[in-house]
Design a protein around this motif. Structure first.
Motif, PDB file in Angstrom:
ATOM      1  N   ALA A   9       0.839  -1.206   0.000  1.00  0.00           N
ATOM      2  CA  ALA A   9       0.000   0.000   0.000  1.00  0.00           C
ATOM      3  C   ALA A   9       0.867   1.247   0.000  1.00  0.00           C
ATOM      4  N   PRO A  10       0.371   2.347  -0.563  1.00  0.00           N
ATOM      5  CA  PRO A  10       1.142   3.587  -0.559  1.00  0.00           C
ATOM      6  C   PRO A  10       1.447   4.024   0.863  1.00  0.00           C
ATOM      7  N   ARG A  11       2.624   4.628   1.054  1.00  0.00           N
ATOM      8  CA  ARG A  11       3.016   5.041   2.391  1.00  0.00           C
ATOM      9  C   ARG A  11       2.505   6.427   2.733  1.00  0.00           C
ATOM     10  N   THR A  12       1.890   7.094   1.771  1.00  0.00           N
ATOM     11  CA  THR A  12       1.378   8.431   2.023  1.00  0.00           C
ATOM     12  C   THR A  12      -0.121   8.461   1.815  1.00  0.00           C
ATOM     13  N   GLN A  13      -0.738   9.406   2.461  1.00  0.00           N
ATOM     14  CA  GLN A  13      -2.194   9.547   2.368  1.00  0.00           C
ATOM     15  C   GLN A  13      -2.527  10.590   1.313  1.00  0.00           C
ATOM     16  N   VAL A  14      -3.512  10.309   0.512  1.00  0.00           N
ATOM     17  CA  VAL A  14      -3.999  11.260  -0.475  1.00  0.00           C
ATOM     18  C   VAL A  14      -5.237  11.928   0.091  1.00  0.00           C
ATOM     19  N   VAL A  15      -5.217  13.241   0.116  1.00  0.00           N
ATOM     20  CA  VAL A  15      -6.389  14.005   0.531  1.00  0.00           C
ATOM     21  C   VAL A  15      -7.065  14.452  -0.747  1.00  0.00           C
ATOM     22  N   ASP A  16      -8.256  13.964  -0.989  1.00  0.00           N
ATOM     23  CA  ASP A  16      -8.937  14.244  -2.251  1.00  0.00           C
ATOM     24  C   ASP A  16     -10.367  14.679  -1.950  1.00  0.00           C
ATOM     25  N   ARG A  17     -10.545  15.984  -1.734  1.00  0.00           N
ATOM     26  CA  ARG A  17     -11.878  16.563  -1.564  1.00  0.00           C
ATOM     27  C   ARG A  17     -12.278  17.137  -2.909  1.00  0.00           C
ATOM     28  N   PRO A  18     -13.529  17.531  -3.060  1.00  0.00           N
ATOM     29  CA  PRO A  18     -13.946  18.093  -4.345  1.00  0.00           C
ATOM     30  C   PRO A  18     -13.150  19.330  -4.763  1.00  0.00           C
ATOM     31  N   ASP A  19     -12.586  20.064  -3.786  1.00  0.00           N
ATOM     32  CA  ASP A  19     -11.889  21.296  -4.124  1.00  0.00           C
ATOM     33  C   ASP A  19     -10.395  21.263  -3.815  1.00  0.00           C
ATOM     34  N   SER A  20      -9.846  20.094  -3.438  1.00  0.00           N
ATOM     35  CA  SER A  20      -8.411  20.034  -3.145  1.00  0.00           C
ATOM     36  C   SER A  20      -7.853  18.627  -3.361  1.00  0.00           C
ATOM     37  N   PRO A  29      13.618  12.419  -9.204  1.00  0.00           N
ATOM     38  CA  PRO A  29      13.052  12.809 -10.500  1.00  0.00           C
ATOM     39  C   PRO A  29      11.749  12.062 -10.802  1.00  0.00           C
ATOM     40  N   ARG A  30      11.666  10.812 -10.401  1.00  0.00           N
ATOM     41  CA  ARG A  30      10.433  10.048 -10.618  1.00  0.00           C
ATOM     42  C   ARG A  30       9.269  10.656  -9.838  1.00  0.00           C
ATOM     43  N   GLY A  31       9.521  11.075  -8.598  1.00  0.00           N
ATOM     44  CA  GLY A  31       8.489  11.728  -7.804  1.00  0.00           C
ATOM     45  C   GLY A  31       8.018  13.023  -8.448  1.00  0.00           C
ATOM     46  N   ALA A  32       8.953  13.791  -9.003  1.00  0.00           N
ATOM     47  CA  ALA A  32       8.592  15.048  -9.674  1.00  0.00           C
ATOM     48  C   ALA A  32       7.740  14.779 -10.919  1.00  0.00           C
ATOM     49  N   ARG A  33       8.108  13.760 -11.696  1.00  0.00           N
ATOM     50  CA  ARG A  33       7.308  13.400 -12.885  1.00  0.00           C
ATOM     51  C   ARG A  33       5.905  12.958 -12.480  1.00  0.00           C
ATOM     52  N   LEU A  34       5.808  12.173 -11.434  1.00  0.00           N
ATOM     53  CA  LEU A  34       4.508  11.699 -10.965  1.00  0.00           C
ATOM     54  C   LEU A  34       3.640  12.866 -10.483  1.00  0.00           C
ATOM     55  N   ALA A  35       4.244  13.834  -9.816  1.00  0.00           N
ATOM     56  CA  ALA A  35       3.492  15.016  -9.373  1.00  0.00           C
ATOM     57  C   ALA A  35       2.897  15.745 -10.575  1.00  0.00           C
ATOM     58  N   ARG A  36       3.680  15.909 -11.631  1.00  0.00           N
ATOM     59  CA  ARG A  36       3.186  16.586 -12.839  1.00  0.00           C
ATOM     60  C   ARG A  36       2.048  15.795 -13.466  1.00  0.00           C
ATOM     61  N   ARG A  37       2.211  14.497 -13.577  1.00  0.00           N
ATOM     62  CA  ARG A  37       1.184  13.663 -14.212  1.00  0.00           C
ATOM     63  C   ARG A  37      -0.104  13.634 -13.394  1.00  0.00           C
ATOM     64  N   LEU A  38       0.023  13.564 -12.079  1.00  0.00           N
ATOM     65  CA  LEU A  38      -1.175  13.553 -11.239  1.00  0.00           C
ATOM     66  C   LEU A  38      -1.872  14.910 -11.246  1.00  0.00           C
ATOM     67  N   VAL A  40      -2.202  16.808 -13.940  1.00  0.00           N
ATOM     68  CA  VAL A  40      -3.031  16.768 -15.150  1.00  0.00           C
ATOM     69  C   VAL A  40      -4.253  15.882 -14.924  1.00  0.00           C
ATOM     70  N   LEU A  41      -4.061  14.749 -14.263  1.00  0.00           N
ATOM     71  CA  LEU A  41      -5.178  13.847 -13.975  1.00  0.00           C
ATOM     72  C   LEU A  41      -6.211  14.509 -13.059  1.00  0.00           C
ATOM     73  N   GLN A  42      -5.741  15.169 -11.992  1.00  0.00           N
ATOM     74  CA  GLN A  42      -6.677  15.814 -11.073  1.00  0.00           C
ATOM     75  C   GLN A  42      -7.419  16.952 -11.756  1.00  0.00           C
ATOM     76  N   LEU A  43      -6.727  17.736 -12.561  1.00  0.00           N
ATOM     77  CA  LEU A  43      -7.409  18.817 -13.276  1.00  0.00           C
ATOM     78  C   LEU A  43      -8.466  18.259 -14.224  1.00  0.00           C
TER      79      LEU A  43
END
Length: 160
Positions: A9-20, A29-38, A40-43
């Motif tokens: 399981a992921p070691r971090t918690q995702v906070v996903d409300r309708p507005d955040s 570098p992999r973490g930075a790429r994943l942040a960019r990709r997520l 775009v997905l969240q938007l």
């Protein structure tokens, strides 16, 4: 005996409300790429189509801020954090936080111009060009947060 499912399981918690949306990433570098990709997905979940001007601007801002967190804000054993917030319908707030509070970037407007031969030093110039506003804030208990805002409907002069 450990449960293999729980160790995967992921070691971090995702906070996903309708507005955040908030998630921590490894300072790589992999973490930075994943942040960019997520980003775009969240938007896209919020109705901002991938490839649109807002999505592209947000992805570039996150890419630069995440790269800076990985390069200049890295503390061994500490993740960096990305937050995307819609404080109201007209603004997207992007925050990237790291644990290195003593290494603060120059203030907005004080970036200067890098020499043409310099291989680094242009990331925050891009953030300044793409974001409608940006600032650096102290992060408690430790670190700093770089906040950038994109106006979703025209330009505005509201403060951070």
């Amino acid at each position: 005996m450990t449960n293999p499912a729980s160790s995967a399981a992921p070691r971090t918690q995702v906070v996903d409300r309708p507005d955040s949306f908030t998630q921590r990433f490894s300072p790589t570098p992999r973490g930075a790429r994943l942040a960019r990709r997520l980003t775009v997905l969240q938007l896209d979940r919020w109705g901002v189509r991938p490839g649109s001007a807002v999505s592209d601007r947000a992805a570039l801002v996150v890419a630069e801020l995440a790269a800076n967190a990985v390069t200049h804000g890295r503390v061994p054993g500490r993740d960096f954090e990305l937050s995307l917030v819609l404080p109201h319908a007209d603004v997207l707030r992007i925050e990237v936080s790291d644990a290195r509070g003593e290494r603060r970037p120059p203030a907005p407007g004080d970036l200067g111009t890098p020499c043409p031969e310099d291989e680094h030093g242009r990331g925050l110039l891009l953030v300044e060009a793409l974001a409608d506003r940006w600032t650096v804030r102290e992060r408690l208990p430790v670190g700093k947060t770089v906040r950038a805002e994109l106006d979703l409907r025209g330009r505005s002069s509201t403060s951070l």
